[in-house]
Write an enzyme that holds these catalytic residues in place. Structure first.
Site, PDB file in Angstrom:
ATOM      1  N   GLU A  71      41.121  13.985 -31.429  1.00  0.00           N
ATOM      2  CA  GLU A  71      41.294  13.689 -30.206  1.00  0.00           C
ATOM      3  C   GLU A  71      41.029  14.134 -28.752  1.00  0.00           C
ATOM      4  OE1 GLU A  71      45.219  12.140 -29.837  1.00  0.00           O
ATOM      5  OE2 GLU A  71      45.418  11.314 -31.701  1.00  0.00           O
ATOM      6  N   HIS A 307      51.413  17.327 -31.591  1.00  0.00           N
ATOM      7  CA  HIS A 307      51.153  18.064 -32.929  1.00  0.00           C
ATOM      8  C   HIS A 307      51.362  19.529 -32.652  1.00  0.00           C
ATOM      9  CE1 HIS A 307      49.817  15.027 -35.842  1.00  0.00           C
ATOM     10  NE2 HIS A 307      50.089  14.128 -34.682  1.00  0.00           N
TER      11      HIS A 307
END
Length: 444
Positions: A71, A307
């Site tokens: 990402e 995360h």
């Protein structure tokens, strides 16, 4: 990287950085903080009560040999990471291929990079789900081959990926078929590099829980093992879901949906799960350390990402003389056969969804053509009685033309392509099932 005699230990980190432009909260501040921490200059503060999560080797906590990132979607973020970490990680690569954006995959390495390659998944969501974006970024596997560390060890092949996200636990929005197809392709790629003599490491946010069908493909089909489980043994997911959040991280390796993450604090404690992995070839690599990292918080911002990161230290095993491989055990063959049967059911179920999507979008296109023709006729009569009605019919015709054309293109181009891609995977699974069945029959 530590070297003792002929023993080489390589320290890996995989981290989903949550770097979506305009969507991710405090993206710029967080990505810069991640770069600073990787460079060894962090102002982050530890979580309260997280003493058990910290390593005794504080000065070496963030000293990795290979960092796989997911990402990374803004060039300015990547440019900052490169400039900040260049001295520590002189070898780096970001992967670009995508429709609107690249797959968000990048790698930093202390070990020289020999070559790179990107494989884009052919089955990867739908263009109509523009609000999710998976199809538009082009989810992929990035392959990075590192130069051999010595003549006595296998060269490393790092396969980094961020597979299609689930947007529900069940139903069409779960995208279970998409991830299963991606894992199927992924396993084929891993096997090719294994046969070519590489020590394969699959890293990334695989968006699949331990024991799920995608996870089964990435382990049983390849012979790779979960590095966390190689070190800690097979995990009881139900037991982990009932643990204290700190123990979920320390003992369960949970990286996603932990309530200790400020961006996921509203989740239920039992939703915490492990989605970030390092899957390794046990014949060529041994896990000697594994832990969840980047659990600290950035002052006045929050957690580094939605995360936590996953870190493991892998020991390169010396090359052994080529020996004939033992045939796979019957239990493994039966497990594979069960996976193939489940996969065929998943494909058949989703193929019906795909065909329905293609049908109704194609129908919408032809209805739009018919309606536009009718509008032209109706406008002739209504404009004589109420001139203002022509404006309404023009807007309506424009709306029907735009939406009908978009759905027509999705139906005739994407719909046909997806159905053929699903059939291709189905044929591949059938071929593998046939071979397993013949092997089992010969063993009787």
């Amino acid at each position: 990287m530590s070297v003792v005699g002929d023993i080489y230990d390589v320290k890996f980190l995989t981290f989903n950085t949550w770097g979506l432009k305009f969507v991710s909260k405090h993206r710029k501040e967080r990505l810069r903080a991640i770069a600073d921490k990787l460079a060894g200059k962090s102002a982050a503060i530890p979580l309260p009560g997280s003493e058990t999560l910290r390593s005794d080797e504080c000065e070496l906590e963030d000293d990795y040999d290979v960092v796989a990132l997911q990402e990374i979607w803004c060039k300015s973020d990547w440019d900052y990471i490169v400039s900040r970490c260049h001295q520590k990680y002189p070898y780096y690569r970001i992967f670009y291929s995508g429709i609107l954006a690249g797959p968000g995959l990048a790698i930093l390495s202390k070990i020289p990079i020999e070559s790179t390659f990107l494989y884009r998944f052919p089955i990867n969501g739908r263009p109509s789900a523009f609000f999710r974006g998976d199809w538009y970024v082009g989810k992929s596997v990035s392959i990075t081959l590192l130069k051999p560390l010595s003549k006595s060890t296998y060269p490393l092949a790092i396969l980094n990926s961020h597979m299609h996200a689930p947007y529900a636990l069940k139903g069409d929005a779960a995208y279970h078929c998409h991830r299963s197809c991606q894992a199927w392709d992924f396993s084929k790629i891993a096997n090719l590099y294994k046969k070519a003599g590489y020590a394969v490491v699959i890293v990334g946010d695989l968006n699949s829980r331990p024991g799920s069908l995608p996870h089964q493909f990435l382990t049983k089909e390849t012979g790779l093992v979960d590095s966390w489980e190689q070190l800690h043994g097979e995990q009881d997911l139900q037991l982990i879901s009932r643990m204290d959040p700190h123990d979920q991280i320390r003992l369960g390796g949970t990286t996603c949906d932990s309530i200790l993450n400020t961006w996921r604090a509203q989740r239920r404690p039992d939703e915490a799960c492990r989605l970030d992995y390092a899957l390794v070839d046990p014949e060529r690599l041994e896990t000697v350390q594994a832990r969840v990292k980047f659990t600290e918080q950035i002052p006045n911002v929050g957690s580094f990402s939605d995360h936590f990161a996953y870190n493991c230290t892998l020991r390169l095993l010396p090359k052994s003389e080529s020996q004939p491989k033992n045939p796979p055990k019957r239990d493994l063959l039966l497990d594979k056969l069960a996976n193939y049967e489940e996969m065929l059911q998943v494909l058949a179920k989703y193929r019906r969804v795909s065909k329905w999507q293609k049908l109704w979008r194609g129908t919408h296109f032809w209805l739009s053509v018919l309606i536009i023709i009718i509008i032209h006729v109706v406008t002739t009569f209504t404009s004589n009685r109420a001139g203002w009605s022509s404006v309404f019919w023009v807007f309506f015709a424009t709306f029907m033309a735009v939406t009908g054309l978009i759905d027509g293109l999705i139906s005739f181009l994407f719909g046909r392509s997806e159905i053929r891609a699903l059939e291709e995977v189905s044929q591949e699974v059938r071929d593998s099932r046939r071979e397993i069945q013949e092997t089992l029959e010969n063993k009787l």
